[in-house]
Design a protein around this motif. Structure first.
Motif, PDB file in Angstrom:
ATOM      1  N   HIS A  55       5.719 -13.475  64.231  1.00 55.56           N
ATOM      2  CA  HIS A  55       5.827 -12.464  63.177  1.00 55.56           C
ATOM      3  C   HIS A  55       5.188 -11.141  63.597  1.00 55.56           C
ATOM      4  N   ALA A  56       4.252 -11.197  64.524  1.00 53.62           N
ATOM      5  CA  ALA A  56       3.582  -9.988  65.000  1.00 53.62           C
ATOM      6  C   ALA A  56       4.367  -9.272  66.089  1.00 53.62           C
ATOM      7  N   GLU A  96      -9.399  -9.856  60.915  1.00 52.87           N
ATOM      8  CA  GLU A  96      -8.863 -10.862  61.828  1.00 52.87           C
ATOM      9  C   GLU A  96      -8.810 -12.213  61.125  1.00 52.87           C
ATOM     10  N   LEU A  97      -7.646 -12.878  61.223  1.00 56.17           N
ATOM     11  CA  LEU A  97      -7.432 -14.153  60.554  1.00 56.17           C
ATOM     12  C   LEU A  97      -7.185 -15.272  61.559  1.00 56.17           C
ATOM     13  N   VAL A 125      -4.334  -6.527  58.707  1.00 57.26           N
ATOM     14  CA  VAL A 125      -4.473  -7.962  58.944  1.00 57.26           C
ATOM     15  C   VAL A 125      -4.003  -8.259  60.361  1.00 57.26           C
ATOM     16  N   THR A 126      -4.831  -8.946  61.146  1.00 58.02           N
ATOM     17  CA  THR A 126      -4.480  -9.258  62.531  1.00 58.02           C
ATOM     18  C   THR A 126      -4.672 -10.741  62.813  1.00 58.02           C
ATOM     19  N   LEU A 166      -3.335  -8.860  66.973  1.00 56.87           N
ATOM     20  CA  LEU A 166      -2.040  -8.234  66.717  1.00 56.87           C
ATOM     21  C   LEU A 166      -1.808  -8.063  65.225  1.00 56.87           C
ATOM     22  N   GLY A 167      -1.286  -6.891  64.854  1.00 55.59           N
ATOM     23  CA  GLY A 167      -1.067  -6.583  63.450  1.00 55.59           C
ATOM     24  C   GLY A 167       0.009  -7.442  62.808  1.00 55.59           C
ATOM     25  N   LEU A 168      -0.273  -7.902  61.581  1.00 55.05           N
ATOM     26  CA  LEU A 168       0.675  -8.685  60.800  1.00 55.05           C
ATOM     27  C   LEU A 168       1.099  -7.980  59.513  1.00 55.05           C
TER      28      LEU A 168
END
Length: 451
Positions: free
Chosen positions: A72-73, A392-393, A418-419, A423-425
């Motif tokens: 998804h990123a 960061e998740l 949100v990463t 990487l950005g989501l």
């Protein structure tokens, strides 16, 4: 899997004694391959490389990509390996260090567009066009995931692009075809196959090529490809290009161990020779010395669909990008802010004036009063500032976010990127004791996540 008799006769004529090996290959499971986005995920694994694409890897089994946050990123694209030969063909025929105007004419769902984007220089312009309106959204989504600011999307029939005669240096025509090369990936395609459909596809391909050829500049390169085997769609369509007396075929060089078969015109991948599906590719160079593209910038040098962003808003918008000076900022009538690369601005103004269904530039977001609301495309962009606050998740938390569920975190007030693994989501907004999830509804995961 049982194949239609005319298909068997065609392939026996092409392969002779090799037909049995070919048919046996079609009874096997297709290989699974992905291509990494080196701008986002440079440290990709080194094992099981696709020979003709250094960023691509084969996977031992097909995972559930929907449940991988990196998918998804935009860290990688799931792409059939044979079709990645386009990148090597491009490298052999043009100078990739130079700025180029490139058109992917039949672009959805976007695999070849993202491949071209990764091969071209950052100051090249890539227009990804799709004629079928229902397929434009998935193309746009995949382009946004890849995150490159020099890729733009349009929704036009090839014949609508006539005003751009001589504009492009490279055109890719990944033509709609009978899909013979995907029989083992999609067994249902066997039942849909017919000689009548082959002829319909061949006629459609010639119409598309007729519209595409004038759009190339003198010396420009036309890449024609299909995912089929028959001569009507491959050899006859290739001969149609050369018979205009405006193009010559460009011969390519492949190492013997790649298993690619040189045809009378172009090159064919067969699944018993190549670790991939059936794929045909031919490259042509425009020899006709026609007038180059001209557009009167003095007369029509203003955008038709957007206006410069108000100066009071520039400071706020600039802080979201790593190199804001590389962009000009504009506002569309619906209030959406877009960023255009400065080195492409004139070309994009031309496209804005000559095309009516397009999405140009990087979607930044919109202002609500003095507050700026960032777009989802901005969260996925490689141009995004590294200084923005982030959250960061873990993988589980990232999937929870991607299902558009609310997350319970103590977070500072304001916008947070949100990463996952850096990487950005997407975006959340901190409200003190909770955060709001701003993932667009159309992007959310709909399947159940296993415990």
């Amino acid at each position: 899997m049982q194949f239609p008799q005319p298909f068997i006769q065609e392939l026996k004529a092409q392969l002779g004694d090799e037909y049995a090996d070919f048919e046996a290959a079609l009874q096997q499971s297709p290989p699974v391959s992905i291509r990494y986005n080196s701008a986002k995920f440079p440290d990709f694994p080194t094992e099981d490389t696709v020979k003709w694409c250094s960023e691509a890897r084969y996977l031992a089994a097909r995972p559930v990509f929907t449940l991988d946050p990196l998918f998804h990123a935009g860290a990688y694209y799931v792409q059939e390996a044979s079709s990645m030969l386009i990148g090597e063909a491009l490298a052999q025929t043009v100078d990739l260090s130079e700025p180029l105007r490139v058109l992917d004419l039949c672009a959805a769902p976007g695999g070849k567009t993202t491949l071209l984007a990764s091969k071209l220089s950052s100051d090249s312009l890539l227009l990804a066009n799709e004629v079928i309106r229902s397929r434009v959204m998935i193309l746009k989504e995949n382009v946004q995931k890849w995150g490159f600011s020099n890729v733009h999307v349009s929704n036009h029939d090839p014949e609508d692009l006539g005003k751009l005669e001589g504009f492009f240096d490279v055109i890719l025509v990944d033509a709609p075809c009978s899909g013979e090369g995907l029989f083992r990936k999609d067994p249902a395609a066997v039942d849909e196959w017919s000689m009548e459909n082959v002829q319909i596809c061949a006629g459609r391909q010639k119409r598309i090529l007729s519209a595409a050829m004038p759009l190339l500049s003198a010396g420009g390169v036309l890449i024609y490809c299909t995912c089929t085997y028959n001569d009507a769609e491959n050899q006859d369509s290739s001969a149609f290009v050369v018979d205009t007396h405006q193009f010559e075929e460009v011969k390519l060089q492949w190492p013997a161990d790649w298993g690619i078969v040189a045809k009378k015109m172009g090159y064919q991948c067969y699944p018993h020779k190549v670790r991939g599906e059936g794929f045909f590719l031919a490259v042509f160079r425009k020899t006709a010395q026609l007038d180059s593209f001209y557009y009167n910038m003095e007369k029509g040098g203003r955008p038709r669909s957007f206006k410069p962003l108000h100066k009071k808003q520039l400071n706020e918008i600039s802080r979201w990008l790593q190199e804001p000076d590389e962009f000009s900022f504009y506002e569309k009538p619906n209030g959406e802010v877009i960023a255009l690369l400065e080195n492409q601005k004139n070309d994009l103004i031309v496209l804005d004036n000559l095309l009516f269904a397009k999405g140009l530039g990087l979607e930044m977001g919109s202002f609500k009063g003095t507050d700026f609301i960032p777009s989802h495309a901005l969260a996925l962009s490689t141009a995004l500032s590294a200084q923005l606050p982030r959250l960061e998740l873990s993988e589980g938390e990232a999937l929870q976010f991607l299902k558009k569920e609310n997350l319970l975190f103590d977070a500072p007030k304001g916008w947070l990127l949100v990463t996952h693994r850096g990487l950005g989501l997407g975006w959340v907004k901190g409200l003190g004791n909770r955060i709001n999830n701003y993932l667009p509804k159309d992007w959310r995961i709909r399947m159940e996540i296993p415990e």
